[in-house]
Design an enzyme around this catalytic site. Sequence first.
Site, mmCIF file in Angstrom:
data_model
loop_
_atom_site.group_PDB
_atom_site.id
_atom_site.type_symbol
_atom_site.label_atom_id
_atom_site.label_comp_id
_atom_site.label_asym_id
_atom_site.label_seq_id
_atom_site.Cartn_x
_atom_site.Cartn_y
_atom_site.Cartn_z
ATOM 1 N N TYR A 185 5.897 3.551 -6.556
ATOM 2 C CA TYR A 185 4.786 2.596 -6.700
ATOM 3 C C TYR A 185 4.652 2.104 -8.131
ATOM 4 O O TYR A 185 4.315 0.936 -8.365
ATOM 5 C CB TYR A 185 3.480 3.200 -6.174
ATOM 6 C CG TYR A 185 3.582 3.492 -4.697
ATOM 7 C CD1 TYR A 185 3.612 2.455 -3.772
ATOM 8 C CD2 TYR A 185 3.710 4.791 -4.229
ATOM 9 C CE1 TYR A 185 3.756 2.700 -2.412
ATOM 10 C CE2 TYR A 185 3.848 5.059 -2.873
ATOM 11 C CZ TYR A 185 3.877 4.011 -1.972
ATOM 12 O OH TYR A 185 4.036 4.255 -0.632
ATOM 13 N N GLU A 245 8.431 -3.370 1.231
ATOM 14 C CA GLU A 245 9.172 -2.119 1.055
ATOM 15 C C GLU A 245 9.573 -1.682 2.449
ATOM 16 O O GLU A 245 8.852 -0.947 3.113
ATOM 17 C CB GLU A 245 8.311 -1.087 0.331
ATOM 18 C CG GLU A 245 9.124 0.073 -0.215
ATOM 19 C CD GLU A 245 9.567 1.030 0.879
ATOM 20 O OE1 GLU A 245 10.620 0.772 1.515
ATOM 21 O OE2 GLU A 245 8.862 2.029 1.089
ATOM 22 N N GLU A 288 16.540 0.187 7.804
ATOM 23 C CA GLU A 288 15.221 0.091 8.459
ATOM 24 C C GLU A 288 14.935 -1.367 8.804
ATOM 25 O O GLU A 288 13.805 -1.764 9.021
ATOM 26 C CB GLU A 288 14.138 0.706 7.562
ATOM 27 C CG GLU A 288 14.276 2.219 7.470
ATOM 28 C CD GLU A 288 13.201 2.919 6.654
ATOM 29 O OE1 GLU A 288 12.164 2.297 6.342
ATOM 30 O OE2 GLU A 288 13.421 4.091 6.328
HETATM 31 C C1 LIG Z 1 8.228 1.876 4.841
HETATM 32 S S1 LIG Z 1 6.676 1.379 5.330
HETATM 33 C C2 LIG Z 1 5.947 0.956 3.766
HETATM 34 C C3 LIG Z 1 4.471 0.834 3.842
HETATM 35 C C4 LIG Z 1 3.779 0.593 2.490
HETATM 36 N N1 LIG Z 1 4.187 -0.657 1.931
HETATM 37 C C5 LIG Z 1 4.037 1.764 1.549
HETATM 38 O O1 LIG Z 1 4.753 1.590 0.568
HETATM 39 O O2 LIG Z 1 3.472 2.862 1.807
HETATM 40 C C6 LIG Z 1 7.010 -0.163 6.056
HETATM 41 C C7 LIG Z 1 5.819 -0.797 6.692
HETATM 42 O O3 LIG Z 1 6.190 -2.062 7.194
HETATM 43 C C8 LIG Z 1 5.650 -2.223 8.494
HETATM 44 N N2 LIG Z 1 6.550 -3.157 9.188
HETATM 45 C C9 LIG Z 1 7.853 -2.942 9.493
HETATM 46 N N3 LIG Z 1 8.358 -4.014 10.096
HETATM 47 C C10 LIG Z 1 7.355 -4.926 10.191
HETATM 48 C C11 LIG Z 1 7.252 -6.226 10.729
HETATM 49 N N4 LIG Z 1 8.299 -6.802 11.304
HETATM 50 N N5 LIG Z 1 6.081 -6.879 10.625
HETATM 51 C C12 LIG Z 1 5.004 -6.286 10.030
HETATM 52 N N6 LIG Z 1 5.026 -5.052 9.503
HETATM 53 C C13 LIG Z 1 6.192 -4.376 9.589
HETATM 54 C C14 LIG Z 1 5.654 -0.829 9.083
HETATM 55 O O4 LIG Z 1 4.710 -0.703 10.138
HETATM 56 C C15 LIG Z 1 5.282 -0.010 7.858
HETATM 57 O O5 LIG Z 1 3.866 0.079 7.742
#
Ligand SMILES: C[S@@+](CC[C@H](N)C(=O)[O-])C[C@H]1O[C@@H](n2cnc3c(N)ncnc32)[C@H](O)[C@@H]1O
Length: 462
Positions: free
Chosen positions: A156, A252, A261
């Site tokens: 972060y 991210e 991912e």
């Molecule tokens: C690895 S996590 C990171 C969350 C946050 N930014 C952090 O650093 O703690 C990825 C996030 O992206 C969301 N996400 C993944 N693909 C997505 C999509 N196509 N549209 C919206 N959100 C998405 C997931 O639900 C998850 O909350």
Amino acid sequence: MWDVIRSMCDYNPRLTLTLDLTPALPTTLGVLSKWAAESVRHVFLPSSTFIANTKGYPVLPKPTQQFIRDSMIHQPTIILAGVGEGHHSRGGEAAYTQYVRHLEKTSPAVQAVKKEGTVENFAKGYQDYLQAPLQPLMDNLPSITYQTFEQDPVKYALYEEAMYRAFLDHSAGENLVVCVAGAGRGPLVARCFKALNRAQREATVMAVEKNSNAFVTLQERKHREWGDSVYLIFGDMRVIDVPLKADILVSELLGSFGDNELSPECLDGAMRFLKLNGISIPSSYTAHLAPLSSSKLYNEARSTKNEKSLETPYVVMFQAVNILSGTKATIDGRCGPQVQECWEFEHPRRDAVLDARGLPFTNSHNARSATMRFYIPHAGTLHGLAGYFEAVLYGNVGLSIHPHRKDQVSKDMLSWFPLFFPFKVTPIPFMRLKTALPDENRAYRNPSTFPVTPSCKSRSGG
Ligand SMILES: C[S@@+](CC[C@H](N)C(=O)[O-])C[C@H]1O[C@@H](n2cnc3c(N)ncnc32)[C@H](O)[C@@H]1O
């Protein structure tokens, strides 16, 4: 010989090794690194291996010291022998034992595990533990997983720094629009406000999230912390629309191997949110591979009795492993370095052909393949590949789990362990000095030509 015995015993996990350090060790330590990948439980250390220091106390020759220090990470039982034979004037059982304890205490690997804030300390108990990678697009992550992500101060801080530098590159009067795509429980949104404050810039912030559980936390944080400065948008970034075009898209969505991912596929959809000259943080990421020997990981992958267990990558904090390739590229250029880059993804894609909604027609532009040639200096057995990623966030701010660069780029970052791609084929012994990976082990995405298919739970010890 060891390879013959364990192969005949079908890699039985009850088979362990005792290394006898009576003979002098080879001077090239690389030859010894292969034992790091084996189940060495005991090390036999006779007093005759010790030499006397200037005060007459027993000490070990430098190469043996280093070997024992490196081996301490595996907590072998050290069997001392002949300690009453009077080989050294200041000898005696206690002197030998104290010396071995000293080597343990001064082992860099043991010290790293004891030091708070290091990856090794964070990963205690997770060494060589195989975990299925996360699939944050397909699955809605539980709150505890976000909590684990949020324990990583380094990731972060680097995102904040990248945003700060990007904000400074815009003039003070501009009303910027920032979109955090995949905002989770909001840590990047919070860092965005810190960066804006540091850079003395103003911005409207949008946070997009498709996980309804995480979205509830975002709503709560908006209500308590952020107020009207944030628009929350619920939905999948590949299909939703946002009210404003953004100057900066922050995401991210990275896996241990960069794209595993599905960051490229998700960001393809989110590029519609960007202004023509808008930028993405991260701006690019690369995947890296190295040939790996580890009978422990190979056995763990086989032991699940699941037919597909050797066709899937695992997130692992490596310990009992040995990278087989040489640390440098060969002079004649035939073989690249120890860990090699296989491909890159960039955002936004400047060459994109898009439909009327701003989405790519197909996903073929995200297919990648690579051929790599590694120099294998010492005989060993190939059990699979080690996978790593690096990302450029903005300018020279990045993230890296590349074993040679992680400490310069993102020291003590906890969020990602490497990937282990096991080979389904019988472990491949390398008997000769120069060998490249066999042809059938090249393509990453094609299950018929590569024994591993990407399936995507956890990125590190969470
Ligand atoms: C690895 S996590 C990171 C969350 C946050 N930014 C952090 O650093 O703690 C990825 C996030 O992206 C969301 N996400 C993944 N693909 C997505 C999509 N196509 N549209 C919206 N959100 C998405 C997931 O639900 C998850 O909350």
